[in-house]
Write a protein that holds these residues in place. Structure first.
Motif, PDB file in Angstrom:
ATOM      1  N   GLU A   1      98.455  23.764  50.651  1.00  0.00           N
ATOM      2  CA  GLU A   1      97.124  24.302  50.387  1.00  0.00           C
ATOM      3  C   GLU A   1      96.068  23.688  51.304  1.00  0.00           C
ATOM      4  N   ASN A   2      96.322  22.454  51.715  1.00  0.00           N
ATOM      5  CA  ASN A   2      95.309  21.761  52.493  1.00  0.00           C
ATOM      6  C   ASN A   2      95.463  21.916  54.000  1.00  0.00           C
ATOM      7  N   GLU A   3      96.497  22.624  54.410  1.00  0.00           N
ATOM      8  CA  GLU A   3      96.619  22.878  55.843  1.00  0.00           C
ATOM      9  C   GLU A   3      95.594  23.920  56.258  1.00  0.00           C
ATOM     10  N   PRO A   4      94.881  23.685  57.357  1.00  0.00           N
ATOM     11  CA  PRO A   4      93.847  24.638  57.764  1.00  0.00           C
ATOM     12  C   PRO A   4      94.453  26.012  58.010  1.00  0.00           C
ATOM     13  N   PRO A   5      93.845  27.075  57.485  1.00  0.00           N
ATOM     14  CA  PRO A   5      94.289  28.423  57.836  1.00  0.00           C
ATOM     15  C   PRO A   5      94.142  28.611  59.341  1.00  0.00           C
TER      16      PRO A   5
ATOM     17  N   GLN B   1      88.234  26.073  61.965  1.00  0.00           N
ATOM     18  CA  GLN B   1      87.877  24.740  62.459  1.00  0.00           C
ATOM     19  C   GLN B   1      86.403  24.545  62.186  1.00  0.00           C
ATOM     20  N   GLU B   2      86.072  23.516  61.410  1.00  0.00           N
ATOM     21  CA  GLU B   2      84.662  23.301  61.103  1.00  0.00           C
ATOM     22  C   GLU B   2      84.026  22.480  62.221  1.00  0.00           C
ATOM     23  N   VAL B   3      83.928  23.095  63.394  1.00  0.00           N
ATOM     24  CA  VAL B   3      83.439  22.351  64.558  1.00  0.00           C
ATOM     25  C   VAL B   3      81.989  21.925  64.406  1.00  0.00           C
TER      26      VAL B   3
ATOM     27  N   ALA C   1      80.783  20.260  62.104  1.00  0.00           N
ATOM     28  CA  ALA C   1      80.677  18.979  61.406  1.00  0.00           C
ATOM     29  C   ALA C   1      80.820  17.797  62.358  1.00  0.00           C
ATOM     30  N   LEU C   2      80.078  17.807  63.438  1.00  0.00           N
ATOM     31  CA  LEU C   2      80.160  16.702  64.392  1.00  0.00           C
ATOM     32  C   LEU C   2      78.915  15.834  64.342  1.00  0.00           C
ATOM     33  N   TRP C   3      77.993  16.130  63.419  1.00  0.00           N
ATOM     34  CA  TRP C   3      76.815  15.317  63.179  1.00  0.00           C
ATOM     35  C   TRP C   3      76.101  14.891  64.466  1.00  0.00           C
TER      36      TRP C   3
ATOM     37  N   ALA D   1      90.466  17.466  49.506  1.00  0.00           N
ATOM     38  CA  ALA D   1      91.618  17.368  50.407  1.00  0.00           C
ATOM     39  C   ALA D   1      92.508  16.277  49.804  1.00  0.00           C
TER      40      ALA D   1
ATOM     41  N   ARG E   1      84.793  15.976  48.789  1.00  0.00           N
ATOM     42  CA  ARG E   1      83.866  16.125  49.917  1.00  0.00           C
ATOM     43  C   ARG E   1      82.556  16.647  49.357  1.00  0.00           C
TER      44      ARG E   1
ATOM     45  N   VAL F   1      81.746  14.062  71.722  1.00  0.00           N
ATOM     46  CA  VAL F   1      82.874  13.738  70.848  1.00  0.00           C
ATOM     47  C   VAL F   1      84.151  14.044  71.625  1.00  0.00           C
TER      48      VAL F   1
ATOM     49  N   ARG G   1      88.442  13.690  67.188  1.00  0.00           N
ATOM     50  CA  ARG G   1      87.976  13.774  65.819  1.00  0.00           C
ATOM     51  C   ARG G   1      89.160  13.784  64.875  1.00  0.00           C
TER      52      ARG G   1
ATOM     53  N   ARG H   1      90.542  16.004  57.871  1.00  0.00           N
ATOM     54  CA  ARG H   1      91.248  15.861  56.583  1.00  0.00           C
ATOM     55  C   ARG H   1      91.162  17.225  55.915  1.00  0.00           C
ATOM     56  N   GLY H   2      92.310  17.767  55.527  1.00  0.00           N
ATOM     57  CA  GLY H   2      92.291  19.133  55.029  1.00  0.00           C
ATOM     58  C   GLY H   2      91.680  20.038  56.093  1.00  0.00           C
ATOM     59  N   HIS H   3      90.657  20.816  55.717  1.00  0.00           N
ATOM     60  CA  HIS H   3      90.054  21.762  56.656  1.00  0.00           C
ATOM     61  C   HIS H   3      88.879  21.178  57.436  1.00  0.00           C
TER      62      HIS H   3
ATOM     63  N   VAL I   1      86.302  18.049  59.367  1.00  0.00           N
ATOM     64  CA  VAL I   1      86.208  16.834  60.180  1.00  0.00           C
ATOM     65  C   VAL I   1      85.799  15.670  59.285  1.00  0.00           C
TER      66      VAL I   1
ATOM     67  N   VAL J   1      84.513  10.984  63.812  1.00  0.00           N
ATOM     68  CA  VAL J   1      84.535  11.381  65.224  1.00  0.00           C
ATOM     69  C   VAL J   1      84.408  10.151  66.125  1.00  0.00           C
TER      70      VAL J   1
ATOM     71  N   ARG K   1      83.140   9.246  69.988  1.00  0.00           N
ATOM     72  CA  ARG K   1      82.467   9.680  71.213  1.00  0.00           C
ATOM     73  C   ARG K   1      82.858   8.786  72.380  1.00  0.00           C
TER      74      ARG K   1
END
Lengths: 353, 353
Positions: A7-11, A15-17, A19-21, A205, A215, B26, B29, B32-34, B36, B39, B41
């Motif tokens: 279930e926790n493997e990314p579809p 990619q939540e790109v 989330a790089l802050w 996760a 999260r 970055v 990264r 975890r799960g889906h 990030v 990271v 840099r």
């Protein structure tokens, strides 16, 4: 386990790109001679028990994994359902249930005793084996020719608590980590309510110990700590549970983390329990202040400890929650002079909040 | 020592706040799960033996401390002055002189033998004591009830080489780390020339082992590696010294770092010496490719290893210097699936060059 893992493997394609802050500032920097050598970025926030933001920097509204930092909220159902009373858990057991411990004898033996009270043993733990964080404990194990087991996992106290909750609620022991078990549904509700977030904001996760990990925005973590340590606005059962957990940690600082080189234990000891701190993996930390309607939370981008510890101590100083003598006693954790193997001064660790 | 320490203290008001590398992207990264979770840099560059930039990202023209990554250049005067021949150093001794070793018996005994050849012993080392990086070596020392000494310092081979150079040139042994000693002036000149930078661009501070450490643009570090491994354009003595150092490392991968969990050793072993790699403290790495007129250098902002190793392997793959089989053999160092204590898949480590 296999189901939860899948279930926790990314579809595909997810990619939540974002989330790089990119807005997270440098909070700590290591210098050598006259120059900066390395930097640690991150976010922090301070809130009150209503969850109102008092101050902060960086992407503190972005969701992060709070990991072990939220164990105090995960332990509340153990008290609220009567499971802790049913199995005769004392304050030390409760402190271990919210701990990330170093597998010293006091931790390992207590986790084993908690399981025995539930009618289980080490084989019921699904956290996996982990070498002790404490140097002496790791050495002793090796001298005896033994391998680290599941009781040595830094989360074994939390898992013993989860198993007590699961058995008390009638869950089969082997499903105590399943998100749809009664135990984990109680845990999720406690975490969500304490953090004052909506259910859809709380994603999960798999943690390092195989439990569901949460999260949420960093402000949610801080809010949970402000409320656990200042529970006067809670319903009576929740309030009693919060007060019991805070008192248990105050009375058992070594059970919370370890006897050597652990900031959580040192913060409780140095302030004689005036602070309620907890670390989480990957650069997460939260501290609630009982009676002060105040908590902080920190997440370092790099997930590492060097910047994190110095930032936490600096924040507590900034908001007036450490006396100068207490700050001095925490010298090893602060921004400070860096020395090399021969003892020469080579640089500094500087915090910029 | 006292003089050098004082020289390196920042003058009042001096803070190089600009050195925060805001433009560094970055490069790695952890998910975890889906999502990030953390990271890393940093900056990287690839150059040819003329120092011409082939590619790169981030602040690779900003000066950074190259730390132990530049040991190969620091060792050249040992050969060029005849000191190595005078004291009968073999290829293993030369590999140890450019190493950051884990203090296994093969490292410690060889460092002691090098010092004996110079007529000195452990007491001449000014690097300070350091616990072995190798788990077995640390355990063995403790079982014997012994404390780590200066020979165990990961830089003891470099220091034995420095002492040989100092004695051969007539410096007093106790001044072998002084920047105005003959030995360190030779070392500085070799570093500066190899990196193709001007003397004013090369600043110093005190390293973890108390030796002068050099600060230069990342492109300078990469250029030094491209030239050490592709020295056909050098004067005959320099060319011979470079070829000898590269051959010494190729023949002694374990002396370069250690037998367990060391990327430098693994890169040399897996490629059978086709690559010439070296790590430096605080997230620095360089790899030269003998015969290919090519080198890379990397500096991670956070100074940590997790992102660094994956980025180095990814760069070597990208530029065609690892076969698929070699890349597979380096699996533990690559961007990959992350597993928890129980063996469950929890996330990934992803590199974005």
């Amino acid at each position: 386990m296999a189901t939860r893992s899948a279930e926790n493997e990314p579809p595909p394609g997810v990619q939540e790109v974002e989330a790089l802050w990119p807005e997270n500032p440098v909070l700590a920097r290591a210098t050598r001679g006259h120059a900066v050598e390395s930097v640690h970025r991150g976010a922090w926030c301070a809130v009150d028990a209503e969850g109102a933001l008092l101050d902060g920097r960086g992407a503190f509204r972005e969701p992060i994994f709070v990991r072990s930092a939220i164990k105090c909220a995960q332990a509340l159902p153990l008290l609220e359902t009567g499971a802790a009373a049913h199995f005769g858990f004392d304050d030390g057991d409760l402190a271990l249930a919210v701990s990330s411990h170093d597998a010293e004898p006091c931790h390992v033996q207590r986790a084993e005793r908690m399981l025995a009270r539930v009618g289980l043993d080490e084989s019921a733990l699904q956290c996996g084996p982990q070498a002790p964080g404490n140097d002496e404990a790791r050495f002793a194990l090796r001298v005896e020719g033994r391998k680290a087991g599941r009781l040595h996992n830094n989360c074994s106290g939390k898992h013993a608590g989860f198993l007590a909750l699961a058995r008390h609620l009638g869950d089969p022991a082997e499903r105590y980590l399943a998100e749809d078990s009664l135990a984990q549904r109680h845990v999720r509700a406690a975490v969500r309510d304490l953090a004052r977030i909506e259910d859809f904001e709380l994603t999960t996760a798999i943690d390092g110990c195989s439990a569901p990990t949460f999260r949420m925005p960093l402000t949610g973590l801080a809010t949970a700590f402000a409320r656990v340590t200042n529970p006067s606005g809670e319903a009576p059962a929740r309030r009693a549970a919060c007060e019991r957990v805070v008192a248990a940690v105050r009375a058992n600082p070594v059970l919370l983390a370890g006897s050597a080189k652990r900031l959580c234990t040192d913060l409780v000891r140095v302030t004689e329990g005036r602070l309620f701190p907890k670390i989480g993996a990957e650069g997460v930390y939260a501290v609630g202040v009982p009676g002060a309607d105040f908590a902080i939370a920190v997440k370092m981008d790099d997930g590492a400890a060097r910047g994190l510890s110095a930032v936490v101590v600096a924040l507590l100083e900034r908001f007036g929650h450490l006396t100068p003598a207490e700050a001095a006693a925490l010298g090893a954790w602060r921004s400070a002079t860096l020395r090399n193997w021969a003892g020469a001064t080579v640089g500094t660790l500087q915090v910029e909040l």
